[in-house]
Design a protein around this motif. Structure first.
Motif, PDB file in Angstrom:
ATOM      1  N   ASN A  15       0.816  -1.218   0.000  1.00 26.44           N
ATOM      2  CA  ASN A  15       0.000   0.000   0.000  1.00 26.44           C
ATOM      3  C   ASN A  15       0.851   1.269   0.000  1.00 26.44           C
ATOM      4  O   ASN A  15       0.529   2.258   0.671  1.00 26.44           O
ATOM      5  CB  ASN A  15      -0.933   0.015   1.220  1.00 26.44           C
ATOM      6  N   ILE A  16       1.953   1.219  -0.762  1.00 31.24           N
ATOM      7  CA  ILE A  16       2.860   2.372  -0.809  1.00 31.24           C
ATOM      8  C   ILE A  16       2.239   3.492  -1.630  1.00 31.24           C
ATOM      9  O   ILE A  16       1.354   3.273  -2.461  1.00 31.24           O
ATOM     10  CB  ILE A  16       4.237   1.988  -1.381  1.00 31.24           C
ATOM     11  N   LEU A  17       2.737   4.708  -1.426  1.00 30.87           N
ATOM     12  CA  LEU A  17       2.160   5.887  -2.060  1.00 30.87           C
ATOM     13  C   LEU A  17       2.895   6.317  -3.329  1.00 30.87           C
ATOM     14  O   LEU A  17       2.339   7.059  -4.137  1.00 30.87           O
ATOM     15  CB  LEU A  17       2.156   7.056  -1.072  1.00 30.87           C
ATOM     16  N   GLU A  18       4.139   5.867  -3.505  1.00 32.28           N
ATOM     17  CA  GLU A  18       4.940   6.298  -4.646  1.00 32.28           C
ATOM     18  C   GLU A  18       5.373   5.097  -5.476  1.00 32.28           C
ATOM     19  O   GLU A  18       5.952   4.153  -4.941  1.00 32.28           O
ATOM     20  CB  GLU A  18       6.160   7.089  -4.173  1.00 32.28           C
ATOM     21  N   ILE A  19       5.094   5.142  -6.768  1.00 31.34           N
ATOM     22  CA  ILE A  19       5.429   4.031  -7.662  1.00 31.34           C
ATOM     23  C   ILE A  19       6.441   4.497  -8.706  1.00 31.34           C
ATOM     24  O   ILE A  19       6.208   5.477  -9.421  1.00 31.34           O
ATOM     25  CB  ILE A  19       4.174   3.481  -8.353  1.00 31.34           C
ATOM     26  N   ASP A  20       7.548   3.782  -8.784  1.00 35.02           N
ATOM     27  CA  ASP A  20       8.638   4.118  -9.703  1.00 35.02           C
ATOM     28  C   ASP A  20       8.751   3.021 -10.753  1.00 35.02           C
ATOM     29  O   ASP A  20       9.115   1.886 -10.446  1.00 35.02           O
ATOM     30  CB  ASP A  20       9.947   4.239  -8.909  1.00 35.02           C
TER      31      ASP A  20
END
Length: 270
Positions: A15-20
């Protein structure tokens, strides 16, 4: 499993907020299952891929604050993009945009917009482009602009304006109304004169940046630049220059030819 899918699965689980997803050889959003349902994410980086089309459903990511599509092959954008309520930073540099969708300037809170290295011009901007009241930085370098609309006066919060390596023939007087402007990059264009109103701006302080190289300035401006930027600013404010400027507008100096072959631009940056 592709690297992109693995990143997405891990993101969903955590459930992370930043996707790289930089440089993952992505061509289609279909290769990113579930990403359009990840409405909680605040940052999405898809730079250095091979994406050509952006789906309208991307606007469903209503918490997105930063979106980076730099260095792809995007030729068209959806109308829905400018409806994203929290988007503050949008990077579309190094793509294949020849125009922008109608209503593109409707972003409610956009602060930084990078459209460098595309194929845009004053003829292909939507009518409300310069209505982004919250914009602080606008990057239009390496496009095909010959003129800039007087509507630029509406960008009251603008601090950085980058116009280098276009085909600019002149700047609008209204640029002098951008009282917060601290960086102006106009190098590598076809400029010969400057509007007197540019002298209204603070371009000589330690915190200011004014880049002007690579233009064919008329002799009075060229001589002032040789003396230093502060001399140029004072000259632009003078009654002498206002008279000269009006004379130039009546009997325009010969306009230099285009600086570069824009048709080769895409191959040059890839």
């Amino acid at each position: 499993m592709s690297k992109a899918k693995k990143v997405l699965e891990e993101a969903m689980e955590s459930n992370i907020l930043e996707i790289d997803l930089v440089d993952k050889s992505i061509s289609l959003f279909e290769e990113l299952p579930g990403i359009l349902e990840m409405t909680h994410i605040t940052r999405l980086t898809l730079s250095h891929n091979k994406i050509q089309t952006v789906p309208p459903g991307l606007a469903n990511l209503t918490n997105l604050e930063i979106l980076n599509f730099s260095n792809n092959q995007i030729g068209e954008l959806p109308l829905s993009l400018s409806s994203m309520p929290k988007l503050r930073i949008l990077n579309l540099s190094m793509n294949r945009l020849y125009n922008l969708p109608r209503g593109f300037g409707a972003f409610p809170v956009l602060e930084v917009l990078d459209l460098s290295y595309n194929n845009l011009s004053e003829k292909t901007l939507p009518g409300n482009f310069f209505m982004m009241a919250t914009l602080r930085a606008l990057y239009l370098a390496d496009n095909d602009f010959e003129y800039l609309s007087s509507d630029i006066r509406n960008l009251k919060q603008l601090q950085i304006l980058v116009l280098r390596e276009n085909d600019l023939i002149e700047l609008p007087r209204e640029i002098g109304e951008l009282s917060r402007l601290r960086e102006l990059h106009i190098q590598g264009n076809r400029l010969t004169i400057l509007p007197p109103e540019l002298g209204n701006l603070d371009m000589t302080s330690n915190k200011s940046v004014f880049k002007f190289e690579g233009n064919e300035w008329v002799n009075p401006i060229k001589k002032q630049l040789e003396l230093g930027l502060s001399h140029l600013v004072e000259f632009l404010k003078s009654e002498q220059y206002r008279i000269l400027h009006n004379r130039y507008l009546t009997n325009k100096p010969q306009i230099p030819p285009p600086c570069v072959d824009k048709a080769k631009k895409i191959s040059r940056i890839r």
